[in-house]
Motif scaffolding. Structure first.
Motif, PDB file in Angstrom:
ATOM      1  N   THR A 290       0.770  -1.316  -0.035  1.00  0.00           N
ATOM      2  CA  THR A 290       0.064   0.213   0.048  1.00  0.00           C
ATOM      3  C   THR A 290       0.563   0.957   0.477  1.00  0.00           C
ATOM      4  O   THR A 290       1.783   1.234   0.564  1.00  0.00           O
ATOM      5  CB  THR A 290      -1.161   0.348   1.288  1.00  0.00           C
ATOM      6  N   LYS A 291       0.376   2.584  -0.523  1.00  0.00           N
ATOM      7  CA  LYS A 291       0.910   3.815  -0.530  1.00  0.00           C
ATOM      8  C   LYS A 291       1.347   4.065   0.671  1.00  0.00           C
ATOM      9  O   LYS A 291       2.828   4.384   0.659  1.00  0.00           O
ATOM     10  CB  LYS A 291       0.265   4.853  -0.545  1.00  0.00           C
ATOM     11  N   GLY A 292       1.100   3.493   2.727  1.00  0.00           N
ATOM     12  CA  GLY A 292       0.907   4.224   3.402  1.00  0.00           C
ATOM     13  C   GLY A 292       1.544   5.358   3.937  1.00  0.00           C
ATOM     14  O   GLY A 292       1.171   6.169   2.851  1.00  0.00           O
ATOM     15  N   HIS A 293       0.658   5.536   5.017  1.00  0.00           N
ATOM     16  CA  HIS A 293       0.981   6.712   5.817  1.00  0.00           C
ATOM     17  C   HIS A 293       0.455   6.921   7.027  1.00  0.00           C
ATOM     18  O   HIS A 293       1.260   6.122   7.887  1.00  0.00           O
ATOM     19  CB  HIS A 293      -0.745   7.392   5.168  1.00  0.00           C
ATOM     20  N   TYR A 294       1.205   8.488   7.506  1.00  0.00           N
ATOM     21  CA  TYR A 294       0.946   8.614   8.622  1.00  0.00           C
ATOM     22  C   TYR A 294      -0.790   9.524   8.797  1.00  0.00           C
ATOM     23  O   TYR A 294      -1.158   9.632   7.956  1.00  0.00           O
ATOM     24  CB  TYR A 294       1.320  10.379   9.207  1.00  0.00           C
ATOM     25  N   HIS A 295      -1.477   8.895   9.758  1.00  0.00           N
ATOM     26  CA  HIS A 295      -2.916   9.962  10.239  1.00  0.00           C
ATOM     27  C   HIS A 295      -2.208  11.203  10.214  1.00  0.00           C
ATOM     28  O   HIS A 295      -1.526  12.223  10.683  1.00  0.00           O
ATOM     29  CB  HIS A 295      -3.334   9.282  11.118  1.00  0.00           C
ATOM     30  N   THR A 296      -3.730  11.890   9.562  1.00  0.00           N
ATOM     31  CA  THR A 296      -3.292  13.709   9.483  1.00  0.00           C
ATOM     32  C   THR A 296      -3.091  14.292  11.244  1.00  0.00           C
ATOM     33  O   THR A 296      -2.109  15.067  11.138  1.00  0.00           O
ATOM     34  CB  THR A 296      -4.132  14.661   9.042  1.00  0.00           C
ATOM     35  N   VAL A 297      -4.415  13.576  11.759  1.00  0.00           N
ATOM     36  CA  VAL A 297      -3.706  14.176  13.429  1.00  0.00           C
ATOM     37  C   VAL A 297      -3.340  12.989  13.772  1.00  0.00           C
ATOM     38  O   VAL A 297      -3.731  12.039  14.181  1.00  0.00           O
ATOM     39  CB  VAL A 297      -5.491  14.098  13.849  1.00  0.00           C
ATOM     40  N   GLU A 298      -2.455  13.062  14.321  1.00  0.00           N
ATOM     41  CA  GLU A 298      -1.122  12.184  14.695  1.00  0.00           C
ATOM     42  C   GLU A 298      -1.548  11.743  15.146  1.00  0.00           C
ATOM     43  O   GLU A 298      -1.380  10.249  15.470  1.00  0.00           O
ATOM     44  CB  GLU A 298      -0.194  12.855  14.529  1.00  0.00           C
ATOM     45  N   ASN A 299      -2.129  12.078  17.065  1.00  0.00           N
ATOM     46  CA  ASN A 299      -2.369  11.437  17.866  1.00  0.00           C
ATOM     47  C   ASN A 299      -3.559  10.240  17.788  1.00  0.00           C
ATOM     48  O   ASN A 299      -4.545  10.492  18.595  1.00  0.00           O
ATOM     49  CB  ASN A 299      -1.949  12.063  19.177  1.00  0.00           C
ATOM     50  N   THR A 300      -3.513   9.506  16.656  1.00  0.00           N
ATOM     51  CA  THR A 300      -5.043   8.621  16.404  1.00  0.00           C
ATOM     52  C   THR A 300      -4.238   7.503  15.747  1.00  0.00           C
ATOM     53  O   THR A 300      -3.646   7.100  15.431  1.00  0.00           O
ATOM     54  CB  THR A 300      -5.907   9.332  14.844  1.00  0.00           C
ATOM     55  N   ALA A 301      -4.664   5.991  17.059  1.00  0.00           N
ATOM     56  CA  ALA A 301      -4.155   4.952  16.542  1.00  0.00           C
ATOM     57  C   ALA A 301      -4.951   4.042  15.487  1.00  0.00           C
ATOM     58  O   ALA A 301      -6.239   4.688  14.852  1.00  0.00           O
ATOM     59  CB  ALA A 301      -4.312   4.262  17.606  1.00  0.00           C
ATOM     60  N   GLU A 302      -5.294   2.677  15.331  1.00  0.00           N
ATOM     61  CA  GLU A 302      -5.052   1.755  13.895  1.00  0.00           C
ATOM     62  C   GLU A 302      -5.360   0.554  14.352  1.00  0.00           C
ATOM     63  O   GLU A 302      -3.959   0.522  15.465  1.00  0.00           O
ATOM     64  CB  GLU A 302      -5.067   2.501  12.783  1.00  0.00           C
ATOM     65  N   VAL A 303      -6.569  -0.350  14.243  1.00  0.00           N
ATOM     66  CA  VAL A 303      -6.316  -1.641  14.587  1.00  0.00           C
ATOM     67  C   VAL A 303      -6.861  -1.970  13.300  1.00  0.00           C
ATOM     68  O   VAL A 303      -7.342  -1.879  13.144  1.00  0.00           O
ATOM     69  CB  VAL A 303      -7.136  -1.995  16.071  1.00  0.00           C
ATOM     70  N   TYR A 304      -5.578  -3.841  12.927  1.00  0.00           N
ATOM     71  CA  TYR A 304      -5.700  -3.993  11.699  1.00  0.00           C
ATOM     72  C   TYR A 304      -5.926  -5.589  12.161  1.00  0.00           C
ATOM     73  O   TYR A 304      -5.217  -6.464  12.947  1.00  0.00           O
ATOM     74  CB  TYR A 304      -4.700  -4.211  11.121  1.00  0.00           C
ATOM     75  N   LEU A 305      -6.838  -6.110  11.353  1.00  0.00           N
ATOM     76  CA  LEU A 305      -7.362  -7.729  11.972  1.00  0.00           C
ATOM     77  C   LEU A 305      -6.994  -8.582  10.509  1.00  0.00           C
ATOM     78  O   LEU A 305      -8.122  -8.265   9.371  1.00  0.00           O
ATOM     79  CB  LEU A 305      -8.277  -7.713  12.759  1.00  0.00           C
ATOM     80  N   GLY A 306      -6.058  -9.229  10.346  1.00  0.00           N
ATOM     81  CA  GLY A 306      -6.003  -9.834   9.509  1.00  0.00           C
ATOM     82  C   GLY A 306      -7.124 -11.350   9.108  1.00  0.00           C
ATOM     83  O   GLY A 306      -7.332 -12.174  10.043  1.00  0.00           O
ATOM     84  N   ILE A 307      -7.816 -11.299   7.973  1.00  0.00           N
ATOM     85  CA  ILE A 307      -8.531 -12.011   7.571  1.00  0.00           C
ATOM     86  C   ILE A 307      -8.417 -13.201   7.133  1.00  0.00           C
ATOM     87  O   ILE A 307      -8.416 -14.732   6.776  1.00  0.00           O
ATOM     88  CB  ILE A 307      -9.727 -11.407   6.981  1.00  0.00           C
ATOM     89  N   LYS A 308      -7.425 -12.515   6.228  1.00  0.00           N
ATOM     90  CA  LYS A 308      -6.626 -13.889   5.105  1.00  0.00           C
ATOM     91  C   LYS A 308      -5.403 -13.481   4.513  1.00  0.00           C
ATOM     92  O   LYS A 308      -4.963 -12.354   4.569  1.00  0.00           O
ATOM     93  CB  LYS A 308      -7.483 -14.404   3.167  1.00  0.00           C
ATOM     94  N   GLY A 309      -4.562 -14.151   3.977  1.00  0.00           N
ATOM     95  CA  GLY A 309      -3.157 -14.243   3.777  1.00  0.00           C
ATOM     96  C   GLY A 309      -2.034 -13.964   4.844  1.00  0.00           C
ATOM     97  O   GLY A 309      -2.217 -14.365   6.344  1.00  0.00           O
ATOM     98  N   LYS A 310      -1.123 -13.300   4.580  1.00  0.00           N
ATOM     99  CA  LYS A 310       0.173 -12.920   4.816  1.00  0.00           C
ATOM    100  C   LYS A 310       0.679 -11.919   5.164  1.00  0.00           C
ATOM    101  O   LYS A 310       0.869 -11.937   3.520  1.00  0.00           O
ATOM    102  CB  LYS A 310       0.938 -14.239   4.614  1.00  0.00           C
ATOM    103  N   GLY A 311       1.225 -10.871   5.783  1.00  0.00           N
ATOM    104  CA  GLY A 311       1.681 -10.239   5.322  1.00  0.00           C
ATOM    105  C   GLY A 311       2.573  -9.314   6.435  1.00  0.00           C
ATOM    106  O   GLY A 311       2.532  -9.976   7.148  1.00  0.00           O
ATOM    107  N   LEU A 312       3.422  -8.229   6.129  1.00  0.00           N
ATOM    108  CA  LEU A 312       4.161  -7.364   7.017  1.00  0.00           C
ATOM    109  C   LEU A 312       3.494  -6.210   7.131  1.00  0.00           C
ATOM    110  O   LEU A 312       3.129  -5.337   5.719  1.00  0.00           O
ATOM    111  CB  LEU A 312       4.785  -7.572   6.428  1.00  0.00           C
TER     112      LEU A 312
END
Ligand code: PAN
Ligand code: ZN
Length: 176
Positions: free
Chosen positions: A79-101
């Protein structure tokens, strides 16, 4: 806004919000080199299905990303990749299928690689940029949730990139 539900059926996913499709030609500048074999085909590298939620503080945006398998020369699709514009905001990812970093880094130069796969949760703290890389031969699919007012700063990554890239070399995953 009223409570609502959506289906996570991956055969026919549609959260009724933004559907972002990024093809090779749209994002080829993020890769280390260009790949003539992809120029004509212009394959879809990834797509994102977002929830129809206002981009306002208090709300949460949820999404599914499908990052297809493939390489630009030796470099895995990402993916392109990004910072959040409002920098003190977190994110949660849950893997559904496949393998990645998930490559993560801060503006002060800290760097971390998190593995994502089926049933694995990745927590991306505030201030950490994030980019997904598909290191397998099937689509990498993950669910994500982040504060709806976070916004996406792509410019910082476009200018300075991530400190490391992920390649396939002699059948091995190499981070360099
Ligand atoms: C994700 C990402 C999605 C696509 O929803 O936006 O995986 O990656 P890029 O936005 O870097 O192209 C997320 O992290 N949202 O904040
Ligand atoms: Zn994000």
């Amino acid at each position: 806004m009223r409570p609502f539900t959506v289906s996570m059926n991956l055969d026919n996913i549609n959260f009724n919000g933004n559907h972002i499709v990024r093809r090779y030609e749209d994002i080829k500048s993020i890769f280390k080199s260009t790949d003539i074999s992809l120029e004509g085909k212009n394959p879809v590298i990834y797509e994102v299905f977002e929830s129809p939620v206002p981009e306002q503080q208090g709300h949460l945006i949820f999404l599914v990303t499908i990052l297809y398998p493939g390489k630009v020369n030796e470099e895995f699709f990402m993916t392109k990749g990004h910072y959040h514009t409002v920098e003190n905001t977190a994110e949660v990812y849950l893997g559904i299928k496949g393998k990645g970093l998930i490559l993560c880094q801060t503006k002060s130069g800290d760097f971390e690689v998190a593995e994502i796969s089926e049933n694995r949760v990745v927590y991306i703290p505030p201030f950490w940029a994030h980019r997904a890389v598909n290191i397998f031969d099937e689509p990498l699919i993950f669910f994500g949730i982040y504060p709806a007012h976070a916004g996406h700063d792509y410019e910082t990554i476009a200018q300075s990139g991530f400190v490391k890239r992920v390649f396939s070399k002699n059948g091995r995953v190499v981070i360099e």
